[in-house]
Design a protein around this motif. Structure first.
Motif, PDB file in Angstrom:
ATOM      1  N   HIS A   1     -31.462 -30.314 -36.746  1.00 12.41           N
ATOM      2  CA  HIS A   1     -30.736 -29.472 -35.797  1.00 12.41           C
ATOM      3  C   HIS A   1     -29.324 -30.023 -35.636  1.00 12.41           C
ATOM      4  CE1 HIS A   1     -29.824 -28.184 -31.558  1.00 12.41           C
ATOM      5  NE2 HIS A   1     -30.499 -27.111 -31.911  1.00 12.41           N
ATOM      6  N   HIS A   2     -28.413 -29.209 -35.107  1.00 12.83           N
ATOM      7  CA  HIS A   2     -27.070 -29.698 -34.752  1.00 12.83           C
ATOM      8  C   HIS A   2     -26.382 -30.266 -36.008  1.00 12.83           C
ATOM      9  CE1 HIS A   2     -24.134 -30.804 -31.708  1.00 12.83           C
ATOM     10  NE2 HIS A   2     -24.112 -32.052 -32.129  1.00 12.83           N
ATOM     11  N   TYR A   3     -26.167 -29.374 -36.982  1.00 19.87           N
ATOM     12  CA  TYR A   3     -25.591 -29.807 -38.248  1.00 19.87           C
ATOM     13  C   TYR A   3     -24.398 -28.926 -38.625  1.00 19.87           C
ATOM     14  CZ  TYR A   3     -28.481 -25.934 -40.014  1.00 19.87           C
ATOM     15  OH  TYR A   3     -29.068 -24.711 -40.209  1.00 19.87           O
ATOM     16  N   ARG A   4     -23.572 -29.453 -39.515  1.00 21.11           N
ATOM     17  CA  ARG A   4     -22.436 -28.708 -40.072  1.00 21.11           C
ATOM     18  C   ARG A   4     -22.764 -28.374 -41.514  1.00 21.11           C
ATOM     19  NH1 ARG A   4     -18.253 -32.334 -39.694  1.00 21.11           N
ATOM     20  NH2 ARG A   4     -17.815 -32.676 -41.895  1.00 21.11           N
ATOM     21  N   THR A   5     -22.872 -27.096 -41.798  1.00 27.32           N
ATOM     22  CA  THR A   5     -23.380 -26.669 -43.097  1.00 27.32           C
ATOM     23  C   THR A   5     -22.602 -27.284 -44.253  1.00 27.32           C
ATOM     24  OG1 THR A   5     -24.134 -24.590 -42.120  1.00 27.32           O
ATOM     25  CG2 THR A   5     -23.924 -24.669 -44.519  1.00 27.32           C
ATOM     26  N   SER A   6     -21.271 -27.241 -44.194  1.00 24.65           N
ATOM     27  CA  SER A   6     -20.463 -27.690 -45.326  1.00 24.65           C
ATOM     28  C   SER A   6     -20.634 -29.186 -45.601  1.00 24.65           C
ATOM     29  CB  SER A   6     -18.986 -27.379 -45.071  1.00 24.65           C
ATOM     30  OG  SER A   6     -18.540 -28.017 -43.879  1.00 24.65           O
ATOM     31  N   TYR A   7     -20.856 -29.969 -44.551  1.00 22.07           N
ATOM     32  CA  TYR A   7     -20.997 -31.418 -44.713  1.00 22.07           C
ATOM     33  C   TYR A   7     -22.460 -31.838 -44.840  1.00 22.07           C
ATOM     34  CZ  TYR A   7     -21.687 -36.195 -42.990  1.00 22.07           C
ATOM     35  OH  TYR A   7     -22.118 -37.480 -42.818  1.00 22.07           O
ATOM     36  N   SER A   8     -23.304 -31.276 -44.004  1.00 18.85           N
ATOM     37  CA  SER A   8     -24.653 -31.808 -43.813  1.00 18.85           C
ATOM     38  C   SER A   8     -25.665 -31.384 -44.865  1.00 18.85           C
ATOM     39  CB  SER A   8     -25.187 -31.377 -42.434  1.00 18.85           C
ATOM     40  OG  SER A   8     -24.308 -31.733 -41.398  1.00 18.85           O
ATOM     41  N   MET A   9     -25.472 -30.215 -45.483  1.00 19.00           N
ATOM     42  CA  MET A   9     -26.556 -29.619 -46.257  1.00 19.00           C
ATOM     43  C   MET A   9     -27.066 -30.487 -47.407  1.00 19.00           C
ATOM     44  SD  MET A   9     -28.577 -27.160 -45.921  1.00 19.00           S
ATOM     45  CE  MET A   9     -27.644 -26.195 -44.730  1.00 19.00           C
ATOM     46  N   PRO A  10     -26.212 -31.107 -48.229  1.00 10.85           N
ATOM     47  CA  PRO A  10     -26.774 -31.927 -49.319  1.00 10.85           C
ATOM     48  C   PRO A  10     -27.655 -33.061 -48.797  1.00 10.85           C
ATOM     49  CG  PRO A  10     -24.444 -31.498 -49.681  1.00 10.85           C
ATOM     50  CD  PRO A  10     -24.742 -31.045 -48.284  1.00 10.85           C
ATOM     51  N   TYR A  11     -27.240 -33.696 -47.699  1.00 14.36           N
ATOM     52  CA  TYR A  11     -28.032 -34.782 -47.120  1.00 14.36           C
ATOM     53  C   TYR A  11     -29.342 -34.260 -46.537  1.00 14.36           C
ATOM     54  CZ  TYR A  11     -23.547 -37.242 -47.378  1.00 14.36           C
ATOM     55  OH  TYR A  11     -22.374 -37.800 -47.806  1.00 14.36           O
ATOM     56  N   LEU A  12     -29.274 -33.105 -45.906  1.00  7.07           N
ATOM     57  CA  LEU A  12     -30.478 -32.527 -45.317  1.00  7.07           C
ATOM     58  C   LEU A  12     -31.505 -32.183 -46.389  1.00  7.07           C
ATOM     59  CD1 LEU A  12     -28.806 -30.225 -42.658  1.00  7.07           C
ATOM     60  CD2 LEU A  12     -30.340 -32.130 -42.160  1.00  7.07           C
ATOM     61  N   LEU A  13     -31.058 -31.545 -47.438  1.00  9.70           N
ATOM     62  CA  LEU A  13     -31.981 -31.161 -48.506  1.00  9.70           C
ATOM     63  C   LEU A  13     -32.610 -32.395 -49.156  1.00  9.70           C
ATOM     64  CD1 LEU A  13     -29.951 -28.247 -50.133  1.00  9.70           C
ATOM     65  CD2 LEU A  13     -31.943 -28.080 -48.620  1.00  9.70           C
ATOM     66  N   GLN A  14     -31.819 -33.444 -49.357  1.00  8.80           N
ATOM     67  CA  GLN A  14     -32.353 -34.665 -49.954  1.00  8.80           C
ATOM     68  C   GLN A  14     -33.369 -35.323 -49.023  1.00  8.80           C
ATOM     69  OE1 GLN A  14     -31.650 -36.010 -53.152  1.00  8.80           O
ATOM     70  NE2 GLN A  14     -33.534 -37.066 -52.523  1.00  8.80           N
ATOM     71  N   THR A  15     -33.055 -35.342 -47.718  1.00  7.75           N
ATOM     72  CA  THR A  15     -33.971 -35.960 -46.756  1.00  7.75           C
ATOM     73  C   THR A  15     -35.289 -35.196 -46.682  1.00  7.75           C
ATOM     74  OG1 THR A  15     -32.068 -36.689 -45.457  1.00  7.75           O
ATOM     75  CG2 THR A  15     -34.202 -36.702 -44.352  1.00  7.75           C
ATOM     76  N   MET A  16     -35.215 -33.884 -46.672  1.00 14.18           N
ATOM     77  CA  MET A  16     -36.431 -33.076 -46.614  1.00 14.18           C
ATOM     78  C   MET A  16     -37.295 -33.311 -47.856  1.00 14.18           C
ATOM     79  SD  MET A  16     -34.582 -29.697 -45.042  1.00 14.18           S
ATOM     80  CE  MET A  16     -36.013 -28.640 -44.884  1.00 14.18           C
ATOM     81  N   GLU A  17     -36.658 -33.489 -48.990  1.00 12.41           N
ATOM     82  CA  GLU A  17     -37.394 -33.781 -50.214  1.00 12.41           C
ATOM     83  C   GLU A  17     -38.027 -35.176 -50.134  1.00 12.41           C
ATOM     84  OE1 GLU A  17     -39.045 -33.305 -53.947  1.00 12.41           O
ATOM     85  OE2 GLU A  17     -38.016 -31.794 -52.721  1.00 12.41           O
ATOM     86  N   ASP A  18     -37.262 -36.154 -49.645  1.00  8.57           N
ATOM     87  CA  ASP A  18     -37.748 -37.533 -49.602  1.00  8.57           C
ATOM     88  C   ASP A  18     -38.897 -37.710 -48.610  1.00  8.57           C
ATOM     89  OD1 ASP A  18     -35.822 -38.190 -51.456  1.00  8.57           O
ATOM     90  OD2 ASP A  18     -34.427 -39.053 -49.984  1.00  8.57           O
ATOM     91  N   LEU A  19     -38.945 -36.874 -47.577  1.00  4.49           N
ATOM     92  CA  LEU A  19     -39.972 -37.016 -46.543  1.00  4.49           C
ATOM     93  C   LEU A  19     -41.292 -36.313 -46.887  1.00  4.49           C
ATOM     94  CD1 LEU A  19     -37.844 -36.634 -43.292  1.00  4.49           C
ATOM     95  CD2 LEU A  19     -38.958 -38.715 -44.121  1.00  4.49           C
ATOM     96  N   LYS A  20     -41.328 -35.571 -47.968  1.00  4.05           N
ATOM     97  CA  LYS A  20     -42.573 -34.896 -48.337  1.00  4.05           C
ATOM     98  C   LYS A  20     -43.698 -35.898 -48.454  1.00  4.05           C
ATOM     99  CE  LYS A  20     -40.595 -30.901 -50.742  1.00  4.05           C
ATOM    100  NZ  LYS A  20     -40.416 -30.216 -52.037  1.00  4.05           N
ATOM    101  N   PRO A  21     -44.900 -35.562 -47.977  1.00  5.95           N
ATOM    102  CA  PRO A  21     -45.404 -34.245 -47.568  1.00  5.95           C
ATOM    103  C   PRO A  21     -45.216 -33.905 -46.088  1.00  5.95           C
ATOM    104  CG  PRO A  21     -47.217 -35.771 -47.641  1.00  5.95           C
ATOM    105  CD  PRO A  21     -45.997 -36.546 -48.067  1.00  5.95           C
ATOM    106  N   LEU A  22     -44.440 -34.702 -45.347  1.00 12.08           N
ATOM    107  CA  LEU A  22     -44.195 -34.382 -43.937  1.00 12.08           C
ATOM    108  C   LEU A  22     -43.498 -33.028 -43.837  1.00 12.08           C
ATOM    109  CD1 LEU A  22     -44.104 -35.265 -40.919  1.00 12.08           C
ATOM    110  CD2 LEU A  22     -41.851 -36.236 -41.407  1.00 12.08           C
ATOM    111  N   PRO A  23     -44.029 -32.095 -43.048  1.00  8.24           N
ATOM    112  CA  PRO A  23     -43.375 -30.786 -42.894  1.00  8.24           C
ATOM    113  C   PRO A  23     -42.026 -30.928 -42.177  1.00  8.24           C
ATOM    114  CG  PRO A  23     -45.684 -30.666 -42.232  1.00  8.24           C
ATOM    115  CD  PRO A  23     -45.348 -32.120 -42.375  1.00  8.24           C
ATOM    116  N   THR A  24     -40.989 -30.392 -42.790  1.00  8.30           N
ATOM    117  CA  THR A  24     -39.648 -30.404 -42.213  1.00  8.30           C
ATOM    118  C   THR A  24     -39.043 -29.010 -42.337  1.00  8.30           C
ATOM    119  OG1 THR A  24     -38.633 -31.063 -44.312  1.00  8.30           O
ATOM    120  CG2 THR A  24     -39.283 -32.840 -42.791  1.00  8.30           C
ATOM    121  N   PHE A  25     -38.090 -28.690 -41.462  1.00  5.91           N
ATOM    122  CA  PHE A  25     -37.393 -27.409 -41.576  1.00  5.91           C
ATOM    123  C   PHE A  25     -36.044 -27.501 -40.898  1.00  5.91           C
ATOM    124  CE2 PHE A  25     -39.958 -27.253 -37.753  1.00  5.91           C
ATOM    125  CZ  PHE A  25     -39.185 -26.586 -36.809  1.00  5.91           C
TER     126      PHE A  25
END
Length: 239
Positions: A205-229
């Motif tokens: 939550h509370h993110y800036r799309t242009s800056y945050s998205m690559p980090y968010l996508l990588q984190t969500m991948e790294d945390l699998k199988p924990l459900p993230t959104f």
């Protein structure tokens, strides 16, 4: 307990993203974690009476988390006079600031139950329990642990860095959901800490799309199988 993410942006609004507003519903009673934009339109659109808003909890006194409170108190003062939510401010002098601004608008702020946020158990009306955890984002900033209907949610609020002020309570009180701010550092810095938390789901939550998205996508991948959104404006989360 149901969360409606009314505003999910960072310090500035972005296209289709307002500043931080989270609405919590428990048994027909409504509460807000932060009010970074106007909420009366949201209540009206959803057919919710302001009389049913029972609490407002501001994490810290920055505009993207608190500016909407002025409009909210304005309308409670001259129109919705039966509404009596408890309003928790990290800096209680904010109540006088709102009173002074409304006087310029020709409105006399009525007496509302303003409370100052303190660490520890903060609120319990028999429906929702809120515990405040100090953070270091700014003077008098807090995370909130919210409990209702057998469910627990942690709102991190804004943080300095996960290694500095991530709420340790998340490692001992298993949250059903963690809502993690994601703009003040790369989201990948969360990975090791979130792996230590026995949570069921994580919402970024509370993110800036242009800056945050690559980090968010990588984190969500790294945390699998924990459900993230990812939080998006208008998203409804049922617990």
């Amino acid at each position: 307990m149901t969360l409606t993410l009314l505003g999910t942006s960072h310090g500035l609004p972005e296209p289709n993203q307002r500043c931080t507003i989270i609405m919590i519903e428990v048994s027909g009673r409504y509460y807000f974690s932060d009010m970074g934009g106007q909420v009366m339109e949201d209540l009206a659109t959803r057919g919710i009476s302001p009389d049913d808003v029972k609490g407002v909890f501001i994490t810290h006194m920055h505009g993207d988390h608190a500016d909407g409170l002025i409009n909210f108190v304005d309308l409670l003062s001259w129109y919705y006079k039966n509404a009596q939510p408890e309003i928790f401010l990290p800096k209680i002098e904010g109540a006088d600031a709102i009173r002074n601004w409304l006087s310029v608008l020709g409105v006399t702020m009525r007496e509302l139950p303003f409370r100052e946020v303190h660490a520890g158990p903060l609120f319990d009306d028999g429906y929702l329990k809120v515990t405040a955890i100090p953070t270091q984002h700014c003077p008098k900033s807090h995370a909130y642990l919210v409990e209702a209907e057998g469910q627990t949610v942690l709102f991190t609020g804004d943080l300095t860095h996960p290694t500095v002020d991530f709420p340790e309570i998340a490692k001992t009180v298993p949250p059903d959901l963690m809502v993690c701010e994601s703009v003040h550092f790369p989201a990948t810095d969360y990975t090791d800490i979130l792996r230590q938390c026995p949570t069921k789901r994580v919402c970024f939550h509370h993110y800036r799309t242009s800056y945050s998205m690559p980090y968010l996508l990588q984190t969500m991948e790294d945390l699998k199988p924990l459900p993230t959104f990812l939080a998006t404006d208008g998203l409804i989360v049922n617990l």
